[in-house]
Design a protein around this motif. Structure first.
Motif, PDB file in Angstrom:
ATOM      1  N   ASN A 432       0.837  -1.202   0.000  1.00 26.28           N
ATOM      2  CA  ASN A 432       0.000   0.000   0.000  1.00 26.28           C
ATOM      3  C   ASN A 432       0.873   1.252   0.000  1.00 26.28           C
ATOM      4  O   ASN A 432       0.597   2.229  -0.702  1.00 26.28           O
ATOM      5  CB  ASN A 432      -0.916  -0.014   1.225  1.00 26.28           C
ATOM      6  CG  ASN A 432      -1.882   1.138   1.218  1.00 26.28           C
ATOM      7  OD1 ASN A 432      -2.689   1.269   0.315  1.00 26.28           O
ATOM      8  ND2 ASN A 432      -1.798   1.995   2.226  1.00 26.28           N
ATOM      9  N   GLU A 433       1.952   1.197   0.801  1.00 23.46           N
ATOM     10  CA  GLU A 433       2.868   2.329   0.861  1.00 23.46           C
ATOM     11  C   GLU A 433       3.544   2.558  -0.487  1.00 23.46           C
ATOM     12  O   GLU A 433       3.643   3.691  -0.978  1.00 23.46           O
ATOM     13  CB  GLU A 433       3.920   2.073   1.945  1.00 23.46           C
ATOM     14  CG  GLU A 433       4.778   3.268   2.290  1.00 23.46           C
ATOM     15  CD  GLU A 433       4.036   4.330   3.087  1.00 23.46           C
ATOM     16  OE1 GLU A 433       4.548   5.454   3.187  1.00 23.46           O
ATOM     17  OE2 GLU A 433       2.936   4.030   3.587  1.00 23.46           O
ATOM     18  N   ARG A 434       3.986   1.475  -1.115  1.00 23.58           N
ATOM     19  CA  ARG A 434       4.650   1.601  -2.415  1.00 23.58           C
ATOM     20  C   ARG A 434       3.682   2.103  -3.490  1.00 23.58           C
ATOM     21  O   ARG A 434       4.026   2.968  -4.295  1.00 23.58           O
ATOM     22  CB  ARG A 434       5.230   0.250  -2.848  1.00 23.58           C
ATOM     23  CG  ARG A 434       6.486  -0.157  -2.096  1.00 23.58           C
ATOM     24  CD  ARG A 434       7.201  -1.278  -2.826  1.00 23.58           C
ATOM     25  NE  ARG A 434       6.365  -2.452  -2.988  1.00 23.58           N
ATOM     26  CZ  ARG A 434       6.272  -3.435  -2.093  1.00 23.58           C
ATOM     27  NH1 ARG A 434       6.952  -3.363  -0.957  1.00 23.58           N
ATOM     28  NH2 ARG A 434       5.502  -4.476  -2.310  1.00 23.58           N
ATOM     29  N   GLU A 435       2.466   1.573  -3.497  1.00 18.37           N
ATOM     30  CA  GLU A 435       1.514   1.949  -4.535  1.00 18.37           C
ATOM     31  C   GLU A 435       1.067   3.397  -4.386  1.00 18.37           C
ATOM     32  O   GLU A 435       0.975   4.130  -5.373  1.00 18.37           O
ATOM     33  CB  GLU A 435       0.294   1.016  -4.492  1.00 18.37           C
ATOM     34  CG  GLU A 435      -0.778   1.305  -5.533  1.00 18.37           C
ATOM     35  CD  GLU A 435      -0.281   1.177  -6.965  1.00 18.37           C
ATOM     36  OE1 GLU A 435      -0.965   1.691  -7.868  1.00 18.37           O
ATOM     37  OE2 GLU A 435       0.788   0.577  -7.183  1.00 18.37           O
ATOM     38  N   SER A 436       0.790   3.813  -3.142  1.00 20.54           N
ATOM     39  CA  SER A 436       0.381   5.205  -2.951  1.00 20.54           C
ATOM     40  C   SER A 436       1.529   6.148  -3.299  1.00 20.54           C
ATOM     41  O   SER A 436       1.325   7.213  -3.877  1.00 20.54           O
ATOM     42  CB  SER A 436      -0.096   5.435  -1.511  1.00 20.54           C
ATOM     43  OG  SER A 436       0.925   5.165  -0.577  1.00 20.54           O
ATOM     44  N   GLY A 437       2.780   5.742  -2.991  1.00 22.79           N
ATOM     45  CA  GLY A 437       3.929   6.551  -3.371  1.00 22.79           C
ATOM     46  C   GLY A 437       4.072   6.647  -4.885  1.00 22.79           C
ATOM     47  O   GLY A 437       4.413   7.702  -5.428  1.00 22.79           O
ATOM     48  N   ARG A 438       3.790   5.538  -5.577  1.00 22.69           N
ATOM     49  CA  ARG A 438       3.863   5.546  -7.044  1.00 22.69           C
ATOM     50  C   ARG A 438       2.806   6.483  -7.630  1.00 22.69           C
ATOM     51  O   ARG A 438       3.081   7.229  -8.580  1.00 22.69           O
ATOM     52  CB  ARG A 438       3.656   4.121  -7.575  1.00 22.69           C
ATOM     53  CG  ARG A 438       3.867   3.985  -9.076  1.00 22.69           C
ATOM     54  CD  ARG A 438       3.588   2.557  -9.524  1.00 22.69           C
ATOM     55  NE  ARG A 438       2.165   2.273  -9.490  1.00 22.69           N
ATOM     56  CZ  ARG A 438       1.330   2.532 -10.510  1.00 22.69           C
ATOM     57  NH1 ARG A 438       1.791   3.098 -11.612  1.00 22.69           N
ATOM     58  NH2 ARG A 438       0.059   2.230 -10.416  1.00 22.69           N
ATOM     59  N   ILE A 439       1.590   6.465  -7.065  1.00 17.93           N
ATOM     60  CA  ILE A 439       0.521   7.342  -7.551  1.00 17.93           C
ATOM     61  C   ILE A 439       0.923   8.805  -7.382  1.00 17.93           C
ATOM     62  O   ILE A 439       0.758   9.629  -8.302  1.00 17.93           O
ATOM     63  CB  ILE A 439      -0.791   7.059  -6.799  1.00 17.93           C
ATOM     64  CG1 ILE A 439      -1.320   5.658  -7.139  1.00 17.93           C
ATOM     65  CG2 ILE A 439      -1.842   8.122  -7.118  1.00 17.93           C
ATOM     66  CD1 ILE A 439      -1.742   5.493  -8.574  1.00 17.93           C
TER      67      ILE A 439
END
Length: 543
Positions: A432-439
């Motif tokens: 979740n942390e990685r995906e939100s950072g990517r967004i």
């Protein structure tokens, strides 16, 4: 948050209105702008529009035509027309087309703000809490029987509840029982339907069975009836006199004798064979799921006959085994908590379930085996759905998930599944942390590449395949800065670079960061920096 689209074929008017409403910080408005009807419709097709503020006189498609198309897409949209014509017939035409209001351009900004405020209030009243609750209450009244059945089914299935929570739900659903007092369960089963009874006729017979039951019991008992399956019925009883301390043996004899009379009446008048299992004594609501399971199992065990049984659960099973089995029935809830990423609640329920098995003998008991393979099924299903089985196999001993023989003790089983759950929760948190950072990174890259283009929330959301409002919340939560503030800051930074390092004219720089009108670029820049673009350039040249 409401979404307003400002449309005029004169960019200076659009930019002025856009800038003015942006500065009204306490309004619940997300702003969009367009310079012709075609661009406005492109925005409306991508994103919901709540308020349309549009000029009437525009080339190709006028404001009235635009309003019709937007309302076709978003029927709840409120429209405000801007007109430079103090012409009664033209204004009447706009009102007949569905406009909420019209404003003469000569009336100035206060009149426009008042019209938009009127639209905001109209929308707020339409979706106000009171109206929503009133509508929900009306629909809920019509749906009460279904809602009552669903709620009682949840209680019988082991859904956790408190007396206070039950009290509120009983009042809402019209359940005539006391949530603080124990309740006596009686389970019924239609053993055999009449040969001529079609499926469509069965609800009528079930209703008739309930009527007969109430005729016999209603004089002394408060009763709630719920149908859990086409042939499975449950009644919950409480004495009307409120005397819960009465002789349990006397109440039991009364319930069994009266159930026998109901059984005979169903055979005589409805030509139906009915079996009943009667609880031996009233039980607290917290014990109702295990008691219901105990009564239901009596139909399976029976006593030598298959039809018109009349049984009691007294002394047939030990209470402890039923308490343990009631915990086993909560395994589906455990799976839901894993799906919902609720780690604390998962761990509490997990500890409750595995505690049903004594640690020293768990591997040798049927209940231990059932819980082990129930957990194995739950985790394997989850890992397959998430396509994680191959990855997890590198981090755990997969054999311990597939066979109980890989564990030496029940405590080892408990520790293994707790570790596996913890691994999955940590993995989700990291992903979740990685995906939100990517967004966030993609949004910022898009903004940097399109400072002179459309940076509306709808456009940014399209770029990263998210809903606009969700993207706005996610960005603010992840960065601590709103998207609007980030875009303003990015435009100011770029404007400063262009002013200091290039010979571009002021209006050209304004265009490059998204301002069609040079006066409004100047106004925007000064509001943020305290200096006009020319003043900033002059200061930079002196350095």
């Amino acid at each position: 948050m409401y979404r307003m689209l400002i449309v005029d074929d004169e960019p200076i008017i659009v930019e002025g209105l856009y800038d003015m409403f942006q500065q009204i910080g306490d309004w619940p408005l997300e702003l969009h702008r367009a310079y012709d009807a075609k661009a406005a419709l492109d925005i409306a097709r991508r994103s919901r529009i709540d308020i349309l503020l549009t000029d009437i006189q525009m080339p190709e498609m006028d404001g009235i035509g635009l309003q019709r198309e937007v309302v076709r897409l978003w029927p709840r949209c409120r429209s405000i027309f801007l007109t430079g014509y103090d012409d009664f017939d033209y204004i009447q035409s706009s009102l007949r087309s569905g406009a909420l209001d019209y404003v003469l351009k000569t009336e100035g900004d206060p009149a426009i703000v008042a019209a938009v405020n009127k639209a905001v209030q109209a929308i707020s009243q339409e979706v106000s809490l009171e109206r929503l609750i009133a509508g929900a209450r009306s629909r809920m009244t019509a749906a009460l029987p279904t809602l009552r059945k669903e709620y009682l089914s949840e209680l019988l299935g082991g859904e956790p509840s408190t007396a206070a929570a039950r009290q509120g739900r009983f009042a809402e659903l019209g359940i005539p029982l006391d949530p603080h007092r124990p309740v006596l369960p009686i389970v019924g089963r239609v053993d055999r339907w009449r040969d001529e009874t079609g499926i469509a006729d069965r609800p009528l017979y079930v209703y008739s069975i309930g009527n007969i039951f109430e005729e016999y019991f209603a004089a002394t008992q408060r009763i709630v009836h719920v149908q859990l399956a086409p042939n499975r019925l449950v009644w919950l009883l409480q004495p009307k006199d409120g005397n819960d301390a009465a002789n349990a043996e006397e109440l039991h004899r009364y319930a069994v004798g009266t159930a026998e009379a109901v059984q005979q009446s169903c055979r005589r008048y409805l030509k139906l064979a009915i079996s009943f299992v009667v609880g031996s004594a009233p039980c607290p609501w917290e014990e109702l799921p295990s008691r219901y399971e105990r009564l239901s199992l009596m139909f399976v065990r029976g006593l030598g006959i298959e039809s018109e049984m009349l049984l009691s659960d007294r002394r047939l099973f030990e209470e402890e085994s039923f308490g343990a089995r009631a915990r086993l029935r909560k395994l589906p809830q455990l799976g839901q908590l894993l799906e919902q990423k609720e780690q604390a609640a998962f761990e509490r329920l997990y500890d409750e379930i595995v505690a049903a098995v004594p640690g020293h003998s768990g591997l040798q008991t049927g209940l231990g085996l059932e819980i082990y393979y129930g957990l194995a099924s739950l985790f394997i299903s989850y890992l397959n759905r998430k396509q994680l089985l191959a990855d997890i196999a590198e981090q755990i001993q997969l054999g311990k998930l597939l066979s109980i023989r890989e564990h030496a003790t029940w405590d080892e089983v408990c520790a293994f599944y707790r570790e596996l759950a913890g691994l999955l929760f940590r993995r989700h948190s990291d992903e979740n942390e990685r995906e939100s950072g990517r967004i966030v990174r993609l949004v910022q890259e898009y903004i940097a590449s399109n400072l002179g283009g459309d940076l509306s929330l709808a456009q940014l959301a399209d770029a990263v395949y998210l809903a606009p409002f969700y993207l706005s919340r996610l960005y603010k939560q992840r960065t601590g800065v709103s998207l609007t503030d980030y875009i303003i800051d990015a435009r100011i930074v770029r404007a400063k670079e262009l002013l200091a390092d290039t010979p571009l004219k002021i209006h050209e720089i304004g265009l490059r960061i998204g301002y069609e009108s040079a006066p409004y670029f100047t106004r925007f820049f000064k509001r943020i920096t305290g200096r006009t673009p020319q003043e900033y350039r002059d200061a930079a040249d002196r350095l």
